[in-house]
Scaffold this motif. Structure first.
Motif, PDB file in Angstrom:
ATOM      1  N   PRO A  17       1.293  -1.265   0.093  1.00 44.13           N
ATOM      2  CA  PRO A  17       0.044  -0.424   0.454  1.00 44.13           C
ATOM      3  C   PRO A  17       0.973   1.500  -0.059  1.00 44.13           C
ATOM      4  CG  PRO A  17      -0.726  -1.780   0.902  1.00 44.13           C
ATOM      5  CD  PRO A  17       0.636  -2.197   0.936  1.00 44.13           C
ATOM      6  N   ILE A  18       0.309   2.136  -0.789  1.00 43.02           N
ATOM      7  CA  ILE A  18       1.400   3.705  -1.005  1.00 43.02           C
ATOM      8  C   ILE A  18       0.192   4.690  -0.667  1.00 43.02           C
ATOM      9  CG2 ILE A  18       2.468   2.410  -2.318  1.00 43.02           C
ATOM     10  CD1 ILE A  18       1.241   4.271  -4.181  1.00 43.02           C
ATOM     11  N   PRO A  19       0.743   5.496   0.242  1.00 48.43           N
ATOM     12  CA  PRO A  19      -0.008   6.584   0.594  1.00 48.43           C
ATOM     13  C   PRO A  19      -0.474   7.470  -0.533  1.00 48.43           C
ATOM     14  CG  PRO A  19       2.616   7.106   1.208  1.00 48.43           C
ATOM     15  CD  PRO A  19       2.405   6.427   0.500  1.00 48.43           C
ATOM     16  N   PHE A  20      -2.315   7.794  -0.442  1.00 41.78           N
ATOM     17  CA  PHE A  20      -3.379   8.266  -1.011  1.00 41.78           C
ATOM     18  C   PHE A  20      -2.075   9.313  -1.636  1.00 41.78           C
ATOM     19  CE2 PHE A  20      -6.713  10.830  -2.909  1.00 41.78           C
ATOM     20  CZ  PHE A  20      -7.212  10.297  -3.625  1.00 41.78           C
ATOM     21  N   SER A  21      -1.543  10.628  -1.601  1.00 32.74           N
ATOM     22  CA  SER A  21      -0.952  11.423  -1.783  1.00 32.74           C
ATOM     23  C   SER A  21       0.204  11.890  -2.947  1.00 32.74           C
ATOM     24  CB  SER A  21       0.101  12.511  -0.112  1.00 32.74           C
ATOM     25  OG  SER A  21       1.089  11.295  -0.227  1.00 32.74           O
ATOM     26  N   GLU A  22       0.611  10.591  -2.898  1.00 36.01           N
ATOM     27  CA  GLU A  22       1.686   9.884  -3.874  1.00 36.01           C
ATOM     28  C   GLU A  22       0.798   9.218  -5.540  1.00 36.01           C
ATOM     29  OE1 GLU A  22       4.800   7.042  -3.177  1.00 36.01           O
ATOM     30  OE2 GLU A  22       4.948   7.277  -0.680  1.00 36.01           O
TER      31      GLU A  22
END
Ligand SMILES: C[S@@+](CC[C@H](N)C(=O)[O-])C[C@H]1O[C@@H](n2cnc3c(N)ncnc32)[C@H](O)[C@@H]1O
Length: 175
Positions: A17-22
């Motif tokens: 999972p990666i941050p939504f901001s990215e």
């Protein structure tokens, strides 16, 4: 699959999972297919409509507000106004077209991180080198600097990718 889809998918496969901001960063600004990097923009012939893009009235109202704040500040000879997220520069154009009384003091700084949108600033606005907007302001890194001579008459407009560091008061606009 678009290049942005592929890049986000590959990143998730690599890291989990990666941050939504990215994801938003990729979607908006990826050099290969990001929305703004591919020419996406506000405007009647663009992708979405904002208040400055509807017509000149929004700029007239903002110009009136700038004059009121300039009056409240004692009508300084240099009046920096920083517009954050200036898009293609439509609000700046409308403010200038409204001929605010503060225009001779105005240092209008368009801050826009998308290079494609910054390129549009020069199409309709007479931009000056960034230093000219700040030449008569104190250096934020030097307590001893003082303005030399009367400041040049404005309005002076500059276009930057990031917020400038300024000492003293300024107006910051963002729509
Ligand atoms: C929704 S558009 C609005 C443009 C314009 N202000 C208007 O009202 O039509 C938001 C703009 O802010 C810019 N932006 C977003 N984050 C930024 C940042 N950190 N620094 C500078 N510009 C930014 C985007 O690239 C985009 O052009």
């Amino acid at each position: 699959m678009t290049p942005v889809d592929a890049a986000v998918r590959a990143e998730i496969q690599r890291r989990g999972p990666i941050p939504f901001s990215e994801v938003v960063e990729q979607a908006l600004y990826a050099p290969d297919g990001g929305f703004y990097a591919s020419g996406g923009r506000a405007g009647r012939r663009g992708d979405f409509l904002t208040s400055p893009e509807v017509g000149p009235l929004f700029g007239v109202v903002v110009a009136g507000a700038l004059d009121a704040w300039w009056d409240q500040a004692g009508r300084p000879a240099v009046f920096p106004v920083v517009e954050a997220g200036a898009g293609p520069g439509t609000l700046a154009r409308a403010v200038l077209a409204a001929e605010p009384r503060c225009a001779p003091a105005l240092r209008y700084v368009l801050v826009e991180r998308s290079a494609a949108q910054r390129d549009l600033h020069a199409e309709h606005l007479a931009l000056e080198p960034p230093g000219s907007a700040f030449a008569s302001l104190p250096d934020p890194d030097d307590d001893n600097t003082r303005a030399v001579g009367p400041p040049p008459a404005g309005p002076i407009l500059v276009s930057l990718p990031d917020l400038p560091r300024l000492r003293g008061s300024c107006v910051v606009l963002a729509n």
